[in-house]
Scaffold this motif. Structure first.
Motif, PDB file in Angstrom:
ATOM      1  N   HIS A   1       0.837  -1.199   0.000  1.00 54.63           N
ATOM      2  CA  HIS A   1       0.000   0.000   0.000  1.00 54.63           C
ATOM      3  C   HIS A   1       0.877   1.256   0.000  1.00 54.63           C
ATOM      4  O   HIS A   1       0.628   2.205  -0.762  1.00 54.63           O
ATOM      5  N   ALA A   2       1.901   1.276   0.842  1.00 53.84           N
ATOM      6  CA  ALA A   2       2.801   2.432   0.917  1.00 53.84           C
ATOM      7  C   ALA A   2       3.554   2.626  -0.402  1.00 53.84           C
ATOM      8  O   ALA A   2       3.712   3.758  -0.875  1.00 53.84           O
ATOM      9  N   ILE A   3       3.991   1.548  -1.017  1.00 57.57           N
ATOM     10  CA  ILE A   3       4.688   1.638  -2.303  1.00 57.57           C
ATOM     11  C   ILE A   3       3.745   2.177  -3.380  1.00 57.57           C
ATOM     12  O   ILE A   3       4.138   3.030  -4.190  1.00 57.57           O
ATOM     13  N   ASP A   4       2.502   1.709  -3.361  1.00 54.14           N
ATOM     14  CA  ASP A   4       1.511   2.211  -4.321  1.00 54.14           C
ATOM     15  C   ASP A   4       1.291   3.709  -4.146  1.00 54.14           C
ATOM     16  O   ASP A   4       1.198   4.450  -5.136  1.00 54.14           O
ATOM     17  N   LEU A   5       1.197   4.167  -2.893  1.00 55.25           N
ATOM     18  CA  LEU A   5       1.033   5.600  -2.648  1.00 55.25           C
ATOM     19  C   LEU A   5       2.258   6.374  -3.112  1.00 55.25           C
ATOM     20  O   LEU A   5       2.134   7.462  -3.683  1.00 55.25           O
TER      21      LEU A   5
ATOM     22  N   ASN B   1       2.643  11.473   1.965  1.00 54.19           N
ATOM     23  CA  ASN B   1       2.565  10.704   3.209  1.00 54.19           C
ATOM     24  C   ASN B   1       2.180   9.263   2.851  1.00 54.19           C
ATOM     25  O   ASN B   1       1.010   8.900   2.880  1.00 54.19           O
ATOM     26  N   ILE B   2       3.190   8.466   2.557  1.00 56.47           N
ATOM     27  CA  ILE B   2       2.916   7.111   2.064  1.00 56.47           C
ATOM     28  C   ILE B   2       2.432   6.155   3.149  1.00 56.47           C
ATOM     29  O   ILE B   2       1.921   5.086   2.848  1.00 56.47           O
ATOM     30  N   TYR B   3       2.589   6.537   4.411  1.00 51.42           N
ATOM     31  CA  TYR B   3       2.158   5.649   5.502  1.00 51.42           C
ATOM     32  C   TYR B   3       0.766   5.993   6.010  1.00 51.42           C
ATOM     33  O   TYR B   3       0.276   5.390   6.952  1.00 51.42           O
ATOM     34  N   LYS B   4       0.115   6.954   5.374  1.00 53.08           N
ATOM     35  CA  LYS B   4      -1.232   7.336   5.771  1.00 53.08           C
ATOM     36  C   LYS B   4      -2.196   6.211   5.390  1.00 53.08           C
ATOM     37  O   LYS B   4      -2.159   5.691   4.288  1.00 53.08           O
ATOM     38  N   ILE B   5      -3.042   5.838   6.345  1.00 54.77           N
ATOM     39  CA  ILE B   5      -4.006   4.773   6.110  1.00 54.77           C
ATOM     40  C   ILE B   5      -5.253   5.077   6.925  1.00 54.77           C
ATOM     41  O   ILE B   5      -5.162   5.561   8.056  1.00 54.77           O
ATOM     42  N   ASN B   6      -6.408   4.841   6.340  1.00 56.70           N
ATOM     43  CA  ASN B   6      -7.629   5.067   7.109  1.00 56.70           C
ATOM     44  C   ASN B   6      -8.106   3.745   7.709  1.00 56.70           C
ATOM     45  O   ASN B   6      -7.590   2.669   7.391  1.00 56.70           O
TER      46      ASN B   6
END
Length: 109
Positions: A62-66, A73-78
């Protein structure tokens, strides 16, 4: 239980949050010795480790995709994304992993 003069034993791991501030009358609470949990609880014998590894893999993807999408902010997750990744990670824990953990415990019938 008190009126029926029934007594039970409750065995719990030594996590500090499992302690209570009072002594129940008909319940004897025994805490496992430190570092014993992984030997007597199959989930701690590898199932949780496998789940966490699968979740972390999904989180990294997910972070790589962002990052590839140019997000700062690639570590942002809801919460929904986290729950979806957790559900997928649990689904990907194989039957063999669960069986191996139970076999390692040698407590099944």
């Amino acid at each position: 239980m008190g009126r029926q003069n029934r007594h039970i034993l409750l065995s719990v791991d030594n996590f500090a949050g499992h302690g209570i501030a009072y002594n129940p009358r008909n319940i004897l609470i025994e805490f496992f010795k430190p570092n014993l949990t992984a030997y007597i609880q199959p989930l701690d014998a590898g199932i949780i480790c496998c789940f966490k590894a699968l979740y972390r893999k999904a989180f990294c993807i997910h972070a790589i995709d962002l990052n590839d999408a140019g997000e700062s902010n690639i570590y942002k997750i809801n919460l929904l994304e986290a729950m979806t990744m957790a559900k997928a990670a649990w689904k990907d824990v194989t039957k063999e992993t669960i069986v191996n953990c139970w076999n390692h415990m040698q407590i099944q019938l």
